[in-house]
Design an enzyme around this catalytic site. Structure first.
Site, PDB file in Angstrom:
ATOM      1  N   HIS A  50      -7.905  -6.158  -6.792  1.00 57.95           N
ATOM      2  CA  HIS A  50      -8.759  -5.138  -7.403  1.00 57.95           C
ATOM      3  C   HIS A  50     -10.007  -4.867  -6.684  1.00 57.95           C
ATOM      4  O   HIS A  50     -10.281  -3.802  -6.278  1.00 57.95           O
ATOM      5  CB  HIS A  50      -8.907  -5.299  -8.918  1.00 57.95           C
ATOM      6  CG  HIS A  50      -9.409  -4.027  -9.669  1.00 57.95           C
ATOM      7  ND1 HIS A  50      -8.500  -2.712  -9.448  1.00 57.95           N
ATOM      8  CD2 HIS A  50     -10.673  -3.658 -10.187  1.00 57.95           C
ATOM      9  CE1 HIS A  50      -9.245  -1.678 -10.284  1.00 57.95           C
ATOM     10  NE2 HIS A  50     -10.497  -2.352 -10.655  1.00 57.95           N
TER      11      HIS A  50
ATOM     12  N   ASN B 155     -24.341   6.691   1.162  1.00 48.98           N
ATOM     13  CA  ASN B 155     -23.499   5.886   0.682  1.00 48.98           C
ATOM     14  C   ASN B 155     -24.131   4.642   0.096  1.00 48.98           C
ATOM     15  O   ASN B 155     -24.722   3.901   0.756  1.00 48.98           O
ATOM     16  CB  ASN B 155     -22.190   5.523   1.369  1.00 48.98           C
ATOM     17  CG  ASN B 155     -21.155   4.559   0.599  1.00 48.98           C
ATOM     18  OD1 ASN B 155     -21.410   4.118  -0.302  1.00 48.98           O
ATOM     19  ND2 ASN B 155     -20.133   4.316   1.314  1.00 48.98           N
TER      20      ASN B 155
ATOM     21  N   ALA C 275     -16.853   3.166  -9.353  1.00 49.10           N
ATOM     22  CA  ALA C 275     -16.879   3.706  -8.029  1.00 49.10           C
ATOM     23  C   ALA C 275     -15.686   4.368  -7.736  1.00 49.10           C
ATOM     24  O   ALA C 275     -15.998   5.248  -6.758  1.00 49.10           O
ATOM     25  CB  ALA C 275     -16.875   2.400  -7.244  1.00 49.10           C
TER      26      ALA C 275
ATOM     27  N   THR D 126      -9.232 -10.893  -8.426  1.00 48.05           N
ATOM     28  CA  THR D 126      -8.193 -10.231  -8.122  1.00 48.05           C
ATOM     29  C   THR D 126      -8.378  -9.518  -7.020  1.00 48.05           C
ATOM     30  O   THR D 126      -9.436  -9.327  -6.461  1.00 48.05           O
ATOM     31  CB  THR D 126      -7.624  -9.531  -9.406  1.00 48.05           C
ATOM     32  OG1 THR D 126      -8.478  -8.187  -9.774  1.00 48.05           O
ATOM     33  CG2 THR D 126      -7.479 -10.215 -10.520  1.00 48.05           C
TER      34      THR D 126
ATOM     35  N   ALA E 288     -21.480   0.046  -8.043  1.00 47.21           N
ATOM     36  CA  ALA E 288     -21.780  -1.445  -7.484  1.00 47.21           C
ATOM     37  C   ALA E 288     -20.338  -2.174  -7.704  1.00 47.21           C
ATOM     38  O   ALA E 288     -19.691  -1.935  -9.032  1.00 47.21           O
ATOM     39  CB  ALA E 288     -22.563  -2.135  -8.408  1.00 47.21           C
ATOM     40  N   VAL E 289     -19.489  -2.589  -6.853  1.00 46.49           N
ATOM     41  CA  VAL E 289     -18.415  -3.372  -7.066  1.00 46.49           C
ATOM     42  C   VAL E 289     -18.660  -4.722  -6.954  1.00 46.49           C
ATOM     43  O   VAL E 289     -19.149  -5.183  -5.601  1.00 46.49           O
ATOM     44  CB  VAL E 289     -17.206  -2.848  -6.275  1.00 46.49           C
ATOM     45  CG1 VAL E 289     -15.892  -3.489  -6.551  1.00 46.49           C
ATOM     46  CG2 VAL E 289     -17.358  -1.381  -6.355  1.00 46.49           C
TER      47      VAL E 289
ATOM     48  N   ARG F 128     -30.004  -6.594  -3.881  1.00 47.39           N
ATOM     49  CA  ARG F 128     -30.011  -5.446  -2.753  1.00 47.39           C
ATOM     50  C   ARG F 128     -30.110  -4.059  -3.430  1.00 47.39           C
ATOM     51  O   ARG F 128     -30.633  -3.012  -2.702  1.00 47.39           O
ATOM     52  CB  ARG F 128     -28.727  -5.467  -2.118  1.00 47.39           C
ATOM     53  CG  ARG F 128     -28.680  -6.885  -1.372  1.00 47.39           C
ATOM     54  CD  ARG F 128     -27.071  -7.109  -0.657  1.00 47.39           C
ATOM     55  NE  ARG F 128     -26.858  -8.140   0.269  1.00 47.39           N
ATOM     56  CZ  ARG F 128     -26.972  -9.227  -0.174  1.00 47.39           C
ATOM     57  NH1 ARG F 128     -26.694  -9.801  -1.097  1.00 47.39           N
ATOM     58  NH2 ARG F 128     -26.639 -10.110   0.842  1.00 47.39           N
TER      59      ARG F 128
ATOM     60  N   PHE G   3     -20.421   1.518 -14.628  1.00 48.02           N
ATOM     61  CA  PHE G   3     -20.091   0.308 -14.669  1.00 48.02           C
ATOM     62  C   PHE G   3     -20.925  -0.513 -13.838  1.00 48.02           C
ATOM     63  O   PHE G   3     -21.235   0.078 -12.607  1.00 48.02           O
ATOM     64  CB  PHE G   3     -18.585   0.082 -13.834  1.00 48.02           C
ATOM     65  CG  PHE G   3     -17.843  -1.054 -14.187  1.00 48.02           C
ATOM     66  CD1 PHE G   3     -17.305  -1.291 -15.570  1.00 48.02           C
ATOM     67  CD2 PHE G   3     -17.805  -2.060 -13.302  1.00 48.02           C
ATOM     68  CE1 PHE G   3     -16.788  -2.444 -15.654  1.00 48.02           C
ATOM     69  CE2 PHE G   3     -17.231  -3.217 -13.572  1.00 48.02           C
ATOM     70  CZ  PHE G   3     -16.494  -3.441 -14.572  1.00 48.02           C
TER      71      PHE G   3
ATOM     72  N   GLU H 111     -14.355   6.841  -9.601  1.00 52.62           N
ATOM     73  CA  GLU H 111     -14.652   8.207  -9.816  1.00 52.62           C
ATOM     74  C   GLU H 111     -15.713   8.949  -9.099  1.00 52.62           C
ATOM     75  O   GLU H 111     -15.809  10.124  -8.977  1.00 52.62           O
ATOM     76  CB  GLU H 111     -15.055   8.193 -11.349  1.00 52.62           C
ATOM     77  CG  GLU H 111     -13.731   7.778 -12.218  1.00 52.62           C
ATOM     78  CD  GLU H 111     -13.507   6.256 -12.206  1.00 52.62           C
ATOM     79  OE1 GLU H 111     -12.342   5.823 -12.372  1.00 52.62           O
ATOM     80  OE2 GLU H 111     -14.406   5.335 -12.013  1.00 52.62           O
TER      81      GLU H 111
END
Length: 155
Positions: free
Chosen positions: A88, A113, A56, A86, A80-81, A127, A22, A58
């Site tokens: 979420h 991480n 992320a 929301t 990456a989030v 980044r 993702f 998983e």
């Protein structure tokens, strides 16, 4: 005072890399930085094992599987989030980070991480390469920590 200098040396280490698919444009840049760091540290190409997962959330399961199954010296988590509209975003960021830390401490295998949590895709892309590099170097550095401490305490 005894000062222990910890250099990131990767020769002879086997490193598991877990990459989320993702936000793939971002995670590919994370992977590029990771591979660059591992090569610079001396990790052989055939000692880098890449496993991809959906996102992320998983990543911790895949890291746990690496720890259970593989002869792995260090691991790198890449994802990456990017914040949406929301709640979420907060759930994914917090649970992913907590899971990665739990696997790190429970398995005793160091994990770098490299899961970015940003407000925009542009921030993440800016980044990504550096964050991937830093996550890999952190994992390599921690992989050598036990030997360094044992050596320092024997002196």
């Amino acid at each position: 005072m005894k000062i222990i200098k910890n250099d990131a040396r990767g020769a002879g280490l086997r490193v598991g890399i877990v990459q989320a698919r993702f936000n793939q444009a971002i995670t590919e840049k994370l992977l590029q930085g990771t591979v660059r760091a591992l090569k610079e540290a001396g990790v052989a190409d055939d000692q880098m094992i890449l496993l991809t997962v959906a996102g992320a959330l998983e990543i911790p399961h895949a890291l746990q599987t690496f720890a259970d199954v593989g002869d792995i010296d260090a691991m790198v988590a890449l994802g990456a989030v990017v914040k949406g509209d929301t709640y979420h975003f907060e759930v994914v960021c917090n649970e992913s980070a907590a899971g990665i830390m739990r696997i790190n401490l429970d398995s005793g295998i160091p994990i770098g991480n490299g899961v970015l949590t940003t407000y925009t895709e542009e921030q993440a892309l800016a980044r990504a390469d550096q964050k991937g590099f830093e996550a890999a170097m952190t994992a390599i550095e921690l992989a050598g920590l036990e030997d360094l401490l044992a050596e320092a305490l024997d002196d």
